[in-house]
Design a protein around this motif. Sequence first.
Motif, PDB file in Angstrom:
ATOM      1  N   VAL A 104     -10.054  -9.531  11.248  1.00 41.91           N
ATOM      2  CA  VAL A 104     -11.244 -10.338  10.985  1.00 41.91           C
ATOM      3  C   VAL A 104     -10.842 -11.779  10.699  1.00 41.91           C
ATOM      4  N   LEU A 105      -9.841 -11.972   9.869  1.00 43.30           N
ATOM      5  CA  LEU A 105      -9.374 -13.328   9.559  1.00 43.30           C
ATOM      6  C   LEU A 105      -8.796 -14.010  10.797  1.00 43.30           C
ATOM      7  N   ARG A 106      -8.088 -13.266  11.627  1.00 41.81           N
ATOM      8  CA  ARG A 106      -7.503 -13.865  12.832  1.00 41.81           C
ATOM      9  C   ARG A 106      -8.581 -14.436  13.743  1.00 41.81           C
ATOM     10  N   ARG A 107      -9.684 -13.700  13.889  1.00 41.35           N
ATOM     11  CA  ARG A 107     -10.776 -14.189  14.728  1.00 41.35           C
ATOM     12  C   ARG A 107     -11.443 -15.413  14.109  1.00 41.35           C
ATOM     13  N   ALA A 108     -11.403 -15.522  12.791  1.00 39.57           N
ATOM     14  CA  ALA A 108     -12.103 -16.619  12.119  1.00 39.57           C
ATOM     15  C   ALA A 108     -11.295 -17.904  12.091  1.00 39.57           C
ATOM     16  N   ILE A 109      -9.982 -17.817  11.865  1.00 38.75           N
ATOM     17  CA  ILE A 109      -9.205 -19.052  11.708  1.00 38.75           C
ATOM     18  C   ILE A 109      -8.045 -19.167  12.689  1.00 38.75           C
ATOM     19  N   GLY A 110      -7.667 -18.086  13.340  1.00 40.38           N
ATOM     20  CA  GLY A 110      -6.628 -18.152  14.349  1.00 40.38           C
ATOM     21  C   GLY A 110      -5.224 -18.209  13.775  1.00 40.38           C
ATOM     22  N   PHE A 111      -4.432 -17.216  14.058  1.00 35.52           N
ATOM     23  CA  PHE A 111      -3.001 -17.192  13.727  1.00 35.52           C
ATOM     24  C   PHE A 111      -2.353 -16.163  14.626  1.00 35.52           C
ATOM     25  N   ASP A 112      -1.042 -16.155  14.632  1.00 38.77           N
ATOM     26  CA  ASP A 112      -0.323 -15.289  15.571  1.00 38.77           C
ATOM     27  C   ASP A 112       0.219 -14.018  14.926  1.00 38.77           C
ATOM     28  N   THR A 113       0.757 -14.134  13.724  1.00 42.63           N
ATOM     29  CA  THR A 113       1.304 -12.962  13.048  1.00 42.63           C
ATOM     30  C   THR A 113       1.004 -13.061  11.558  1.00 42.63           C
ATOM     31  N   TRP A 114       1.258 -11.971  10.837  1.00 42.64           N
ATOM     32  CA  TRP A 114       0.963 -11.964   9.412  1.00 42.64           C
ATOM     33  C   TRP A 114       1.885 -10.999   8.685  1.00 42.64           C
ATOM     34  N   CYS A 115       2.009 -11.210   7.369  1.00 43.89           N
ATOM     35  CA  CYS A 115       2.692 -10.294   6.461  1.00 43.89           C
ATOM     36  C   CYS A 115       1.767 -10.067   5.269  1.00 43.89           C
ATOM     37  N   TRP A 116       1.590  -8.821   4.903  1.00 41.56           N
ATOM     38  CA  TRP A 116       0.677  -8.491   3.813  1.00 41.56           C
ATOM     39  C   TRP A 116       1.360  -7.470   2.918  1.00 41.56           C
ATOM     40  N   VAL A 117       1.542  -7.818   1.673  1.00 46.59           N
ATOM     41  CA  VAL A 117       2.321  -7.003   0.754  1.00 46.59           C
ATOM     42  C   VAL A 117       1.490  -6.637  -0.471  1.00 46.59           C
ATOM     43  N   GLY A 156       5.222  -7.397 -10.552  1.00 44.03           N
ATOM     44  CA  GLY A 156       5.003  -8.430  -9.548  1.00 44.03           C
ATOM     45  C   GLY A 156       5.837  -8.240  -8.299  1.00 44.03           C
ATOM     46  N   LEU A 157       6.540  -7.121  -8.198  1.00 44.12           N
ATOM     47  CA  LEU A 157       7.389  -6.858  -7.041  1.00 44.12           C
ATOM     48  C   LEU A 157       6.582  -6.213  -5.911  1.00 44.12           C
ATOM     49  N   PRO A 158       6.998  -6.447  -4.657  1.00 43.85           N
ATOM     50  CA  PRO A 158       6.313  -5.824  -3.530  1.00 43.85           C
ATOM     51  C   PRO A 158       6.444  -4.310  -3.556  1.00 43.85           C
ATOM     52  N   THR A 159       5.435  -3.632  -3.010  1.00 47.48           N
ATOM     53  CA  THR A 159       5.496  -2.180  -2.853  1.00 47.48           C
ATOM     54  C   THR A 159       5.333  -1.839  -1.367  1.00 47.48           C
ATOM     55  N   ARG A 160       4.102  -1.761  -0.897  1.00 48.11           N
ATOM     56  CA  ARG A 160       3.885  -1.424   0.514  1.00 48.11           C
ATOM     57  C   ARG A 160       3.812  -2.711   1.334  1.00 48.11           C
ATOM     58  N   TYR A 161       4.792  -2.881   2.197  1.00 47.15           N
ATOM     59  CA  TYR A 161       4.975  -4.111   2.966  1.00 47.15           C
ATOM     60  C   TYR A 161       4.601  -3.836   4.417  1.00 47.15           C
ATOM     61  N   THR A 162       3.612  -4.577   4.920  1.00 45.58           N
ATOM     62  CA  THR A 162       3.206  -4.454   6.318  1.00 45.58           C
ATOM     63  C   THR A 162       3.290  -5.818   6.971  1.00 45.58           C
ATOM     64  N   ALA A 163       3.929  -5.894   8.144  1.00 53.34           N
ATOM     65  CA  ALA A 163       4.109  -7.181   8.802  1.00 53.34           C
ATOM     66  C   ALA A 163       4.022  -7.028  10.309  1.00 53.34           C
ATOM     67  N   PRO A 221      13.278   0.628   3.266  1.00 52.95           N
ATOM     68  CA  PRO A 221      11.990  -0.082   3.222  1.00 52.95           C
ATOM     69  C   PRO A 221      12.135  -1.452   2.576  1.00 52.95           C
ATOM     70  N   GLY A 222      11.301  -2.393   2.994  1.00 53.61           N
ATOM     71  CA  GLY A 222      11.428  -3.773   2.536  1.00 53.61           C
ATOM     72  C   GLY A 222      11.332  -3.946   1.038  1.00 53.61           C
ATOM     73  N   LEU A 255       4.677   2.860  -6.723  1.00 50.32           N
ATOM     74  CA  LEU A 255       3.918   2.679  -5.492  1.00 50.32           C
ATOM     75  C   LEU A 255       3.362   4.001  -5.013  1.00 50.32           C
ATOM     76  N   GLN A 256       2.245   3.899  -4.310  1.00 49.24           N
ATOM     77  CA  GLN A 256       1.571   5.072  -3.788  1.00 49.24           C
ATOM     78  C   GLN A 256       2.176   5.454  -2.455  1.00 49.24           C
ATOM     79  N   ALA A 257       2.495   6.733  -2.320  1.00 47.27           N
ATOM     80  CA  ALA A 257       3.010   7.251  -1.062  1.00 47.27           C
ATOM     81  C   ALA A 257       1.863   7.452  -0.080  1.00 47.27           C
ATOM     82  N   ALA A 258       2.220   7.749   1.159  1.00 52.01           N
ATOM     83  CA  ALA A 258       1.204   7.930   2.193  1.00 52.01           C
ATOM     84  C   ALA A 258       0.276   9.098   1.895  1.00 52.01           C
ATOM     85  N   ASP A 259       0.752  10.097   1.132  1.00 50.66           N
ATOM     86  CA  ASP A 259      -0.078  11.255   0.824  1.00 50.66           C
ATOM     87  C   ASP A 259      -0.906  11.079  -0.444  1.00 50.66           C
ATOM     88  N   GLY A 260      -0.887   9.881  -1.054  1.00 49.16           N
ATOM     89  CA  GLY A 260      -1.683   9.610  -2.235  1.00 49.16           C
ATOM     90  C   GLY A 260      -0.979   9.857  -3.542  1.00 49.16           C
TER      91      GLY A 260
END
Length: 357
Positions: free
Chosen positions: A34-47, A54-61, A224-225, A248-253
């Motif tokens: 949704v954000l990409r369509r609104a402002i335009g960017f090529d890639t993203w990282c969301w942690v 304050g440390l990262p847990t589930r890292y998606t990029a 994992p990152g 951090l939460q695992a994939a199974d909850g």
Amino acid sequence: MGIDALHRSARSTLARLARARMDNDVFRWEAAEVLRRAIGFDTWCWVLLDPASGLPTRYTATNPVIGHNQRRFFPLDLQSRAACPAAPGRTRPAEVSVLSTVTGGALDRDPVWREMLGPGGLGDQLGAHLAADGVCWAYLTLYRDEGRAWFSAGDAALVASVAPLLAARLRAGLRHTTPANTDPGEPGTIIVDRDLKLVTATSRAWRWIARLGLEKPSDAEPLPGFIYAMLARLDHAAQPEQTAQVRLQAADGTWALVGAAPLTGPQVDGGYAITLQTAPATDLTGVLMSAWNLTSRERDVAALIIEGRSSDDIAASLFLSPHTVRDHTKTIFGKVGVHNRRHLTAALTGQLGEATA
């Protein structure tokens, strides 16, 4: 469609998306589009972040420069904070930062851009810590490829306007847990050397990593990152004996507790030990109380409810009237969506599914 209308549409779509039934991983992918369509960017990282450390847990990029080089990125990011402290990913909660603005257009002032992003063909970046009610739950960084226009003040304003919504949705996604009653397994152990390279790991450790549902950055970086982020912090700690941990939460909850500590001894030349295990209920209470947005006083009351204390005992301990304790308890039940103390205790210790089954 004009820019203003496009941004209004994005905010409306994100609000609807936040109400949809999906886990946090799926939500991040959908919201990023949704954000990409609104402002335009090529890639993203969301942690996602552990609010306590304050440390990262589930890292998606989707950004391969960062996503495939996290063992290099996290130490370099810490080293460069002094050189460019306001760059994306280093802002304080509720702030949005654009690299081209922070550096005055000289992107190579930022060591991370100079050493990794620029050589990888990236240009400007926009980053934001996502906070809800004063607690930071994630950070998001958007990247444009080299040669594209820099992010504008309007782009930053849109991200700032939706940041609380995104944060609240990610926080809500952590509330419903699955009890760890199906083969939680023994703790797993990983050993890395002083350069954060994998030395060895137990079979249990690989089972834990599989359970978390996180992809390895690359064949050269098999962990994992979030583990590299933990180790980078330890590597730059002022006290050599310092430890780090994340929940951090695992994939199974279910929830995992991952800790890291430096190796010591006459026969050890640096390195770290990482342990992965089922998160004890006592370690989950703090993060789940934050996830349910309990106030400080409500947390005090809830903690004593978990201990099995009566309303009169709670009132005496907190110097409140029994009537006030009952009011707090009713409010807590309403926030968490339960009707009795047993279910509240289950919800705040990661056992809600078991209690209500």
